[in-house]
Structures are given as structure tokens and as C-alpha cells.
Enzyme design. Structure first.
Site, PDB file in Angstrom:
ATOM      1  N   GLU A 280       0.844  -1.208   0.000  1.00 26.82           N
ATOM      2  CA  GLU A 280       0.000   0.000   0.000  1.00 26.82           C
ATOM      3  C   GLU A 280       0.876   1.255   0.000  1.00 26.82           C
ATOM      4  O   GLU A 280       0.558   2.249  -0.652  1.00 26.82           O
ATOM      5  CB  GLU A 280      -0.946  -0.001   1.199  1.00 26.82           C
ATOM      6  CG  GLU A 280      -1.972  -1.116   1.168  1.00 26.82           C
ATOM      7  CD  GLU A 280      -2.870  -1.102  -0.071  1.00 26.82           C
ATOM      8  OE1 GLU A 280      -3.254  -0.007  -0.524  1.00 26.82           O
ATOM      9  OE2 GLU A 280      -3.183  -2.190  -0.589  1.00 26.82           O
ATOM     10  N   TRP A 283       1.617   1.862  -3.407  1.00 27.86           N
ATOM     11  CA  TRP A 283       0.573   2.566  -4.185  1.00 27.86           C
ATOM     12  C   TRP A 283       0.801   4.076  -4.114  1.00 27.86           C
ATOM     13  O   TRP A 283       0.561   4.814  -5.064  1.00 27.86           O
ATOM     14  CB  TRP A 283      -0.827   2.230  -3.656  1.00 27.86           C
ATOM     15  CG  TRP A 283      -1.438   1.031  -4.318  1.00 27.86           C
ATOM     16  CD1 TRP A 283      -1.550  -0.215  -3.798  1.00 27.86           C
ATOM     17  CD2 TRP A 283      -2.021   0.979  -5.642  1.00 27.86           C
ATOM     18  NE1 TRP A 283      -2.176  -1.039  -4.709  1.00 27.86           N
ATOM     19  CE2 TRP A 283      -2.475  -0.343  -5.844  1.00 27.86           C
ATOM     20  CE3 TRP A 283      -2.199   1.912  -6.659  1.00 27.86           C
ATOM     21  CZ2 TRP A 283      -3.102  -0.751  -7.024  1.00 27.86           C
ATOM     22  CZ3 TRP A 283      -2.821   1.507  -7.841  1.00 27.86           C
ATOM     23  CH2 TRP A 283      -3.265   0.195  -8.012  1.00 27.86           C
ATOM     24  N   TRP A 311     -20.994  13.080 -18.311  1.00 29.75           N
ATOM     25  CA  TRP A 311     -21.198  13.330 -16.886  1.00 29.75           C
ATOM     26  C   TRP A 311     -22.465  14.151 -16.662  1.00 29.75           C
ATOM     27  O   TRP A 311     -22.834  14.964 -17.523  1.00 29.75           O
ATOM     28  CB  TRP A 311     -20.008  14.097 -16.284  1.00 29.75           C
ATOM     29  CG  TRP A 311     -18.683  13.396 -16.409  1.00 29.75           C
ATOM     30  CD1 TRP A 311     -17.637  13.789 -17.191  1.00 29.75           C
ATOM     31  CD2 TRP A 311     -18.240  12.216 -15.711  1.00 29.75           C
ATOM     32  NE1 TRP A 311     -16.568  12.916 -17.044  1.00 29.75           N
ATOM     33  CE2 TRP A 311     -16.917  11.939 -16.136  1.00 29.75           C
ATOM     34  CE3 TRP A 311     -18.820  11.362 -14.786  1.00 29.75           C
ATOM     35  CZ2 TRP A 311     -16.174  10.858 -15.671  1.00 29.75           C
ATOM     36  CZ3 TRP A 311     -18.090  10.285 -14.311  1.00 29.75           C
ATOM     37  CH2 TRP A 311     -16.786  10.038 -14.751  1.00 29.75           C
ATOM     38  N   ASN A 346     -10.170   3.429   3.617  1.00 32.11           N
ATOM     39  CA  ASN A 346      -9.940   3.233   2.183  1.00 32.11           C
ATOM     40  C   ASN A 346     -11.085   2.499   1.486  1.00 32.11           C
ATOM     41  O   ASN A 346     -11.495   2.884   0.391  1.00 32.11           O
ATOM     42  CB  ASN A 346      -8.630   2.479   1.967  1.00 32.11           C
ATOM     43  CG  ASN A 346      -8.364   2.228   0.503  1.00 32.11           C
ATOM     44  OD1 ASN A 346      -8.273   3.176  -0.279  1.00 32.11           O
ATOM     45  ND2 ASN A 346      -8.275   0.977   0.109  1.00 32.11           N
ATOM     46  N   TRP A 364     -15.559  12.882 -11.666  1.00 29.72           N
ATOM     47  CA  TRP A 364     -14.623  12.559 -10.575  1.00 29.72           C
ATOM     48  C   TRP A 364     -13.928  13.812 -10.052  1.00 29.72           C
ATOM     49  O   TRP A 364     -13.526  13.859  -8.888  1.00 29.72           O
ATOM     50  CB  TRP A 364     -13.607  11.498 -11.015  1.00 29.72           C
ATOM     51  CG  TRP A 364     -12.745  11.852 -12.195  1.00 29.72           C
ATOM     52  CD1 TRP A 364     -12.945  11.471 -13.491  1.00 29.72           C
ATOM     53  CD2 TRP A 364     -11.555  12.659 -12.204  1.00 29.72           C
ATOM     54  NE1 TRP A 364     -11.964  11.988 -14.310  1.00 29.72           N
ATOM     55  CE2 TRP A 364     -11.095  12.721 -13.543  1.00 29.72           C
ATOM     56  CE3 TRP A 364     -10.828  13.345 -11.233  1.00 29.72           C
ATOM     57  CZ2 TRP A 364      -9.957  13.428 -13.925  1.00 29.72           C
ATOM     58  CZ3 TRP A 364      -9.689  14.048 -11.616  1.00 29.72           C
ATOM     59  CH2 TRP A 364      -9.269  14.091 -12.933  1.00 29.72           C
ATOM     60  N   TRP A 387      -8.882   8.818  -7.298  1.00 25.07           N
ATOM     61  CA  TRP A 387     -10.185   9.173  -7.885  1.00 25.07           C
ATOM     62  C   TRP A 387     -10.287   8.657  -9.308  1.00 25.07           C
ATOM     63  O   TRP A 387     -11.299   8.081  -9.710  1.00 25.07           O
ATOM     64  CB  TRP A 387     -10.417  10.695  -7.833  1.00 25.07           C
ATOM     65  CG  TRP A 387     -11.134  11.050  -6.571  1.00 25.07           C
ATOM     66  CD1 TRP A 387     -10.574  11.487  -5.411  1.00 25.07           C
ATOM     67  CD2 TRP A 387     -12.541  10.915  -6.319  1.00 25.07           C
ATOM     68  NE1 TRP A 387     -11.543  11.639  -4.449  1.00 25.07           N
ATOM     69  CE2 TRP A 387     -12.752  11.298  -4.975  1.00 25.07           C
ATOM     70  CE3 TRP A 387     -13.633  10.513  -7.073  1.00 25.07           C
ATOM     71  CZ2 TRP A 387     -14.026  11.284  -4.389  1.00 25.07           C
ATOM     72  CZ3 TRP A 387     -14.900  10.497  -6.496  1.00 25.07           C
ATOM     73  CH2 TRP A 387     -15.082  10.885  -5.172  1.00 25.07           C
TER      74      TRP A 387
HETATM   75  P1  FAD Z   1      -2.918   2.107   5.308  1.00 26.72           P
HETATM   76  O1  FAD Z   1      -3.797   1.065   4.745  1.00 26.72           O
HETATM   77  O2  FAD Z   1      -2.364   1.899   6.645  1.00 26.72           O
HETATM   78  O3  FAD Z   1      -1.744   2.292   4.247  1.00 26.72           O
HETATM   79  C1  FAD Z   1      -0.454   2.818   4.581  1.00 26.72           C
HETATM   80  C2  FAD Z   1      -0.130   3.993   3.698  1.00 26.72           C
HETATM   81  O4  FAD Z   1      -0.061   3.599   2.331  1.00 26.72           O
HETATM   82  C3  FAD Z   1      -1.154   5.102   3.742  1.00 26.72           C
HETATM   83  O5  FAD Z   1      -0.937   5.932   4.864  1.00 26.72           O
HETATM   84  C4  FAD Z   1      -0.904   5.805   2.419  1.00 26.72           C
HETATM   85  O6  FAD Z   1       0.183   6.690   2.499  1.00 26.72           O
HETATM   86  C5  FAD Z   1      -0.530   4.658   1.507  1.00 26.72           C
HETATM   87  N1  FAD Z   1      -1.698   4.175   0.760  1.00 26.72           N
HETATM   88  C6  FAD Z   1      -2.585   3.236   1.153  1.00 26.72           C
HETATM   89  N2  FAD Z   1      -3.485   3.008   0.163  1.00 26.72           N
HETATM   90  C7  FAD Z   1      -3.160   3.829  -0.852  1.00 26.72           C
HETATM   91  C8  FAD Z   1      -3.709   4.054  -2.147  1.00 26.72           C
HETATM   92  N3  FAD Z   1      -4.758   3.365  -2.608  1.00 26.72           N
HETATM   93  N4  FAD Z   1      -3.128   4.989  -2.922  1.00 26.72           N
HETATM   94  C9  FAD Z   1      -2.049   5.680  -2.506  1.00 26.72           C
HETATM   95  N5  FAD Z   1      -1.477   5.502  -1.283  1.00 26.72           N
HETATM   96  C10 FAD Z   1      -2.023   4.585  -0.481  1.00 26.72           C
HETATM   97  N6  FAD Z   1      -4.489   8.556   0.238  1.00 26.72           N
HETATM   98  C11 FAD Z   1      -3.813   9.638   0.638  1.00 26.72           C
HETATM   99  O7  FAD Z   1      -2.782   9.517   1.316  1.00 26.72           O
HETATM  100  N7  FAD Z   1      -4.244  10.889   0.300  1.00 26.72           N
HETATM  101  C12 FAD Z   1      -5.361  11.092  -0.450  1.00 26.72           C
HETATM  102  O8  FAD Z   1      -5.700  12.236  -0.753  1.00 26.72           O
HETATM  103  C13 FAD Z   1      -6.108   9.952  -0.842  1.00 26.72           C
HETATM  104  N8  FAD Z   1      -7.264  10.087  -1.546  1.00 26.72           N
HETATM  105  C14 FAD Z   1      -7.967   8.975  -1.911  1.00 26.72           C
HETATM  106  C15 FAD Z   1      -9.146   9.123  -2.669  1.00 26.72           C
HETATM  107  C16 FAD Z   1      -9.879   8.008  -3.054  1.00 26.72           C
HETATM  108  C17 FAD Z   1     -11.136   8.173  -3.883  1.00 26.72           C
HETATM  109  C18 FAD Z   1      -9.439   6.716  -2.697  1.00 26.72           C
HETATM  110  C19 FAD Z   1     -10.207   5.495  -3.115  1.00 26.72           C
HETATM  111  C20 FAD Z   1      -8.269   6.553  -1.974  1.00 26.72           C
HETATM  112  C21 FAD Z   1      -7.521   7.668  -1.580  1.00 26.72           C
HETATM  113  N9  FAD Z   1      -6.325   7.543  -0.844  1.00 26.72           N
HETATM  114  C22 FAD Z   1      -5.622   8.661  -0.482  1.00 26.72           C
HETATM  115  C23 FAD Z   1      -5.734   6.216  -0.598  1.00 26.72           C
HETATM  116  C24 FAD Z   1      -6.137   5.537   0.723  1.00 26.72           C
HETATM  117  O9  FAD Z   1      -7.513   5.551   0.877  1.00 26.72           O
HETATM  118  C25 FAD Z   1      -5.482   6.192   1.939  1.00 26.72           C
HETATM  119  O10 FAD Z   1      -4.096   6.330   1.744  1.00 26.72           O
HETATM  120  C26 FAD Z   1      -5.706   5.341   3.187  1.00 26.72           C
HETATM  121  O11 FAD Z   1      -7.072   5.147   3.424  1.00 26.72           O
HETATM  122  C27 FAD Z   1      -5.055   6.032   4.371  1.00 26.72           C
HETATM  123  O12 FAD Z   1      -5.284   5.319   5.547  1.00 26.72           O
HETATM  124  P2  FAD Z   1      -4.104   4.571   6.281  1.00 26.72           P
HETATM  125  O13 FAD Z   1      -2.957   5.494   6.483  1.00 26.72           O
HETATM  126  O14 FAD Z   1      -4.683   3.929   7.471  1.00 26.72           O
HETATM  127  O15 FAD Z   1      -3.697   3.480   5.194  1.00 26.72           O
END
Ligand code: FAD
Length: 485
Positions: A280, A283, A311, A346, A364, A387
């Protein structure tokens, strides 16, 4: 003996002292230092922070200020176009060198290059570093020399290539000349009239110490169940909650990586689950690759075919979504969690984004804008990339025709209803069976739970099947236009 010229550390998205390459370079050799933060809302193209990010920045700067103060230094705060301010601070402090960690949006890169050239022309040392990513967006190349557009091979390549550099220690002293400075308060980042930030304050501890504590808590147990629990929004510890800390650079991904690897090596952490967690983090890296190669990621479709997508513009539907009043409990719970805490799980981000772009067929970009303003982790790469991924227009995206069913998603990932009951308390007394589709409950069940649909909780703003069919029909239009083009 005369004092050496001070080194200027320009803090930006790296609000920490440990494992900070710019800080490390500045304190080398025991020079005096000037620590600087500039709130630049003037440089064209540099995306200004949204409201929730400003709240976070306010607290994070205060934490950094205290940490620098504890080492005998001072955080100088200025406001204005960075190019002008850097010149002023260099003159006032007599700095002989300027160091910073790199950012990756196009406008920021262009700005940084200009500043570096100007400083060098004046005979100053100016150097930038990677303090934000495991590997910079240009570092990993495919066999044919391009960049990765698909996540799985990217992750495989990153795992094989990434070697974390040794951790950089926290400086022992940050003493240096005092020059004029604004207070953090004077930046006006904390919301007033109204102050909507109470819920944010209950949930978060911005700053480097808060980031380390959150990582330590996560590694102390929750990481071992991450691969099974990470899709369960009702479980507070299902994910790390590190995203805003990473966003503001209070912790580096390298620190996270090293700590996880050390835990695996010591046998404290289960490897399989930990690698899902690190994927993650990858990602996040992948998002930066996309932003670097597609500077317009926040405004333009990555997949250009989506310019044909018909849209819908509906302010009423957009507002129902924003305020958590769509009538779909899992969607509403997510949007209310976002409003209250500045964060959303997420799995629920994917559900609400799919609902907006598919059931409501709203662009979006409108969703991305709302998240940008309301997320404490609003990230210039991850937000637009995610997004576009959900909407179907992004790189390696979920296909547009895969429309999340908000009822089935709720039943699967919030089976005991803990999440919906927390954020939609008016539905609290409904039996689990009806919690994700209250309109299907008969009148007596609703009455017993104290619910009057349309009054105490909204009726669905769109019928799931009709919304799904409408989205698929729109996708057919897009496909036809694409093949005709
Ligand atoms: P954990 O699951 O603990 O993951 C650890 C770290 O990995 C996160 O802190 C983050 O830095 C990174 N990460 C995890 N999933 C993703 C992902 N899909 N894409 C990119 N990085 C990821 N994340 C953001 O940091 N900023 C945003 O503005 C953002 N906008 C989002 C918008 C949408 C529509 C969606 C579907 C996802 C978005 N995410 C975003 C990705 C993800 O949802 C969040 O990073 C995550 O929920 C953060 O919670 P966590 O730190 O507990 O994640």
C-alpha cells in the site's frame, strides 16, 4: 574566529527532524542553521491547501516549532511567493547554503529549479534531496525504458530495487541567527467562524512525535492482521492511520519501511501481512509516478477516452453526497466520517467514489475537489490518482463497468453494522439485516427502530439498479464515440 555562514533549511512537505536529508546536510560540520517555512499561496500552479490540510499544517508547524526550539533553534515563518521570500531570508540571515527536500508536481518542480539556479548564480550552495519517497518517480524504468503504468509489475520492480539508505539521525543542535518571523497563528490556518475542527482534534496528533507513536502502535499488533482486516472500516485498528503524517512528511516512507523490515527480521511481525501493508505504501509511490508523468492528473483524464463520458451536473445530488444524505448508509457513514474526522477508511473511499462517479454520474473532479478540501491526508498525487482509478479513467484502473453495489459492499465489509451505527446513529436500532438497505425494511420494523424514511433518514436518492444501468449506458456512449473517433 568568525562564524561560518548559516545554512538555510527550507521545510515544505517534510515537517520532521529525523531522517530528513535536508536537515542532515545543513547541520553537517556544525554550522549555524536557519529553519524556514513559507506559506506560499501566490505562486501560480502550486495547489493551495484545502481546509482540513490547513488545520493539520497549523498543528504540525507548532509541533515542529517546539521540536526545533528544544534544540536551541527557531522556526522562521513567512508568507508569500517562495522565490521572493527565499531571497529575503538569505539576505537577512547571511546564509551561504540552502537545502530542501524535493516535491513532485510540475509547478513546484519548475519553481524549485528557478530558485536553485538563482541561488547558485549568487554563489550560494543550493541542494535538494529525496525526503518524501522510497524511490523518485523517474528512478524505476520498465524493460523498454518507459515508466510503469501498471501497479503489480511496478511493485515487483520496487521490491527488487529498493535498498533503504541508513536512517539519518535527529540533529543535536539547531542554533542559528534569529531573524524576523510571523507566528504560526498569523498564518490563519486554524478554522474560525465556524471552527469545525473539534472532531479532527479528537482523532489526531499532528507532528513528528504523533507520527512515531502511531507507527509504533500499528507495528505493535494491528500490522499482523492487516491483510485480513484492512477492508473492515468498523475496526479502528484495521489500517495504520499514517496517511496524514506521511502527507506532511512527519515520517518518511523509508522510516516506515525500515521499521517494518526490522520487525520481520526480529520475528515480531508476520511477513505476509506486513508485505501487504508495504504494497500500500507502494501505491503511494505509484501515484507519484503518475503525477510526475501526468502533471494534469488532478484535472485531466489519464485515459483520454473519458472526455466522451456524458457526466451529469446535479448540485443537489452532489450536496446530498457531500453531506452524507444519499440514503445509502455505507456511503453516508463514510461522508460523515470524512466531515467529522478529516479521514475516511480506504474501502469506504472506494465505495463513495464509485457511488458519485457511477450511480450519480458526477465528474470525478468534483469528488476529488471535495476530498481535497476535507481530507487531512489530501495528497497531490494519491488523491487524483485514486479518484481516477475508481472512476475508471485512471492508470491500471478499476473498469468503469464494475459498479460497486453499496448494499452488498456494506453487508460484506460492515457485516455487524458497527461502522454505519457509529456514523449514522439515527439507524442504530435497525436490525443488521436491514441496516444497509433500510428502505427494504417493512414499516413495523422501521417504526420500532424509530425511523421515518424521508424524515429521520433520507430515502435513496437513486435506485441502485437504475443507477447502475444508467452508468453502463453512459459507458456504452463513451465506447461508441471512442470507436467512431
Ligand atoms: P494504510 O492502509 O495503513 O496504508 C499505509 C499507507 O499507504 C497510507 O498511509 C498511504 O500513504 C498509503 N496508501 C494506502 N493506500 C493507498 C492508495 N490506494 N493509494 C495511494 N497511497 C495509499 N491517500 C492519501 O494519502 N491521500 C489522499 O488524498 C487519498 N485520496 C484517496 C481518494 C480516493 C477516492 C481513494 C479510493 C483513496 C484515496 N487515498 C488517499 C488512498 C487511501 O484511501 C489512503 O491512503 C488510506 O485510506 C489512508 O489510511 P491509512 O494510512 O490507514 O492506510
Amino acid at each position: 574566529m568568525s562564524q561560518p555562514a548559516p545554512a538555510l533549511i527550507w521545510f515544505r512537505e517534510d515537517l520532521r527532524l529525523a531522517d530528513n536529508p535536508a536537515v542532515h546536510a545543513a547541520v553537517k560540520g556544525g554550522r549555524p542553521v536557519v529553519c524556514l517555512f513559507i506559506l506560499d499561496e501566490e505562486t501560480p500552479g502550486v495547489r493551495p491547501h484545502g481546509g482540513a490540510s490547513k488545520w493539520w499544517l497549523d498543528k504540525s508547524l507548532k509541533a515542529l516549532e517546539a521540536d526545533i526550539g528544544a534544540l536551541g533553534g527557531r522556526l522562521t515563518i513567512r508568507r508569500g511567493a517562495a522565490e521572493t521570500v527565499i531571497g529575503e531570508v538569505v539576505r537577512e540571515s547571511g546564509a551561504g547554503a540552502v537545502y530542501w527536500n524535493r516535491r513532485y508536481s510540475e509547478a513546484e518542480r519548475v519553481q524549485d529549479t528557478r530558485i536553485k539556479e538563482a541561488l547558485k548564480q549568487q554563489g550560494l550552495e543550493a541542494e535538494s534531496f529525496n525526503g518524501r519517497l522510497l524511490m523518485e518517480p523517474w528512478a524505476l524504468k520498465t524493460g523498454s525504458g518507459g515508466y510503469y503504468r501498471v501497479f503489480t509489475p511496478f511493485w515487483k520492480a520496487l521490491r527488487a530495487a529498493y535498498q533503504p539508505a541508513p536512517a539519518l539521525p535527529c540533529p543535536k543542535s539547531l542554533k542559528g541567527p534569529t531573524i524576523k518571523s510571523l507566528t504560526v497563528e498569523a498564518l490563519g490556518l486554524h478554522p474560525t467562524r465556524p471552527d469545525w475542527s473539534v472532531g479532527l482534534a479528537e482523532h489526531w496528533t499532528p507532528g513528528e512525535a504523533g507520527a512515531s507513536a502511531r507507527l509504533a502502535h500499528f507495528l505493535d499488533g494491528p500490522i499482523d492482521t492487516y491483510s485480513e482486516h484492512r477492508n473492515l472500516p468498523g475496526d479502528e485498528d484495521s489500517t495504520s492511520g499514517l496517511s496524514p503524517h506521511l502527507r506532511f512528511g512527519e515520517i518518511s516512507p523509508a522510516q516506515v519501511w525500515r521499521a517494518v523490515m526490522a520487525g520481520i527480521e526480529a520475528g515480531r511481525i508476520t511477513e505476509a501481512s506486513a508485505m501487504v501493508f508495504l504494497s500500500e505504501i507502494a501505491w503511494r509511490e505509484f501515484s507519484y509516478v503518475l503525477l510526475y508523468h501526468h502533471p494534469d492528473l488532478a484535472t485531466d483524464n489519464y485515459n483520454k477516452d473519458f472526455r466522451h463520458m456524458p457526466w451529469r451536473a446535479s448540485q443537489k445530488a452532489l450536496e446530498a453526497w457531500q453531506t452524507g444524505q444519499t440514503g445509502y448508509p455505507i456511503v453516508d457513514a463514510g461522508m460523515r466520517q470524512l466531515w467529522h474526522t478529516g479521514w475516511m477508511h480506504n474501502r469506504v473511499r472506494m465505495i463513495v467514489a464509485s457511488f458519485l462517479t457511477k450511480h450519480l454520474m458526477i465528474h470525478w473532479r468534483d469528488g476529488e475537489d471535495w476530498f481535497w478540501d476535507t481530507l487531512v491526508d489530501a495528497d497531490p498525487a494519491a488523491n487524483p490518482a485514486s479518484w481516477q482509478w475508481t472512476a475508471g479513467s485512471g492508470a491500471d484502473a478499476a473498469p468503469y463497468f464494475r459498479v460497486f453495489n453499496p448494499i452488498a459492499q456494506g453487508e460484506k465489509f460492515d457485516a455487524d453494522g458497527a461502522y454505519v451505527r457509529r456514523w449514522c446513529p439515527e439507524l442504530g436500532a435497525l436490525p443488521d439485516k436491514h441496516l444497509h438497505s433500510p428502505w427494504l425494511a417493512d414499516k413495523a420494523v422501521l417504526a420500532k427502530a424509530g425511523i421515518e424514511l424521508g424524515k429521520t433518514y433520507p430515502k435513496p436518492i437513486v435506485n441502485h439498479d437504475e443507477g447502475r444501468k444508467r452508468a453502463l449506458a453512459a459507458y456504452d456512449v463513451l465506447k461508441e464515440k471512442r470507436s467512431a473517433a
